[in-house]
Design a protein around this motif. Sequence first.
Motif: not given
Length: 96
Positions: A36-38, A44-45
Amino acid sequence: MIKMLHQMGLRSNMMYGGGFISIGASIASWFISKQYENAGTDRADRWGLFIGEWAPTFFALGVALRMEELSEEMGHEMPEFHEEDAEMRRPARTGA
């Protein structure tokens, strides 16, 4: 500090549960951030690692609280560590 946490009602199984929940939350946050994040996999990591680092703390607190619980069950307090006691236990150095 551990004695205070124990007196406040925290128990080892609560801390162990928190450790396992944080592992699951780490995986979930990685997937959610990636989807959901660009910002890509790097963000994410970072989210996954940030939350994943909580697990060892929860597990360590669980072990310490378990030791407190066992000492309470046995009817005595855990001995406190004093640096001067450690000095007395060290073997004397003999040397040339």
